[in-house]
Design a protein around this motif. Sequence first.
Motif, PDB file in Angstrom:
ATOM      1  N   LEU A  80     -89.293 -61.203  47.820  1.00 27.79           N
ATOM      2  CA  LEU A  80     -87.895 -61.087  48.208  1.00 27.79           C
ATOM      3  C   LEU A  80     -87.018 -60.586  47.074  1.00 27.79           C
ATOM      4  O   LEU A  80     -85.813 -60.462  47.231  1.00 27.79           O
ATOM      5  CB  LEU A  80     -87.385 -62.432  48.723  1.00 27.79           C
ATOM      6  N   THR A  81     -87.601 -60.329  45.930  1.00 24.80           N
ATOM      7  CA  THR A  81     -86.834 -59.798  44.802  1.00 24.80           C
ATOM      8  C   THR A  81     -86.859 -58.274  44.893  1.00 24.80           C
ATOM      9  O   THR A  81     -87.171 -57.730  45.927  1.00 24.80           O
ATOM     10  CB  THR A  81     -87.451 -60.270  43.473  1.00 24.80           C
ATOM     11  N   ARG A  82     -86.557 -57.599  43.816  1.00 28.33           N
ATOM     12  CA  ARG A  82     -86.608 -56.142  43.810  1.00 28.33           C
ATOM     13  C   ARG A  82     -87.760 -55.690  42.928  1.00 28.33           C
ATOM     14  O   ARG A  82     -88.058 -56.309  41.929  1.00 28.33           O
ATOM     15  CB  ARG A  82     -85.294 -55.569  43.285  1.00 28.33           C
ATOM     16  N   MET A  83     -88.370 -54.601  43.327  1.00 28.30           N
ATOM     17  CA  MET A  83     -89.434 -54.055  42.498  1.00 28.30           C
ATOM     18  C   MET A  83     -88.810 -53.183  41.414  1.00 28.30           C
ATOM     19  O   MET A  83     -87.716 -52.649  41.588  1.00 28.30           O
ATOM     20  CB  MET A  83     -90.448 -53.285  43.338  1.00 28.30           C
ATOM     21  N   LEU A  84     -89.509 -53.063  40.323  1.00 26.66           N
ATOM     22  CA  LEU A  84     -89.086 -52.259  39.188  1.00 26.66           C
ATOM     23  C   LEU A  84     -90.022 -51.064  39.090  1.00 26.66           C
ATOM     24  O   LEU A  84     -91.243 -51.234  39.136  1.00 26.66           O
ATOM     25  CB  LEU A  84     -89.182 -53.099  37.910  1.00 26.66           C
TER      26      LEU A  84
END
Length: 156
Positions: A80-84
């Motif tokens: 649920l976070t953001r990918m880098l």
Amino acid sequence: MTLLPEAVSDSALLRRNQSPRAPMAVAPATVRLPYRPESVAAARRFVTAKFREWSLDDLMDDATVIVSELATNAVKTGCLTRMLVGVRRPSDRVVRILVGDGSRSMPVMVETGPGHTSGRGLAMVHKLTAGRWGVTPLPLGKVIHADLTASEPDSR
């Protein structure tokens, strides 16, 4: 909402993945993308733009396949976070593609048969990088890096 914990920021990731001999004129680049299928295309556009800026057109096809496979795997983690997604120049001849996600599940290269419709991604990354890829586990996820070698600059 960030992929990496405060203690492991983009600058910390850069220090881990950049050698002191990196070309000074080439700035690293990083973008954060949501975990959505359309982010794979955004990752490809990002890498393509950087490779064009760095005049690495001869590596662009391989780079877009690599970032597509790594970003697709990141999207599939369901985080649920953001990918880098990042690109670095650890040296004059090495270009590093990085994809970080919030999952601690490590990637596994599997053997697939001709009838399988998925599972070939890491094998392609392995082939395109001549085995120069790896994973850095983080407290809240991991970063996968894949290195491509640029050709020698013309000495004319």
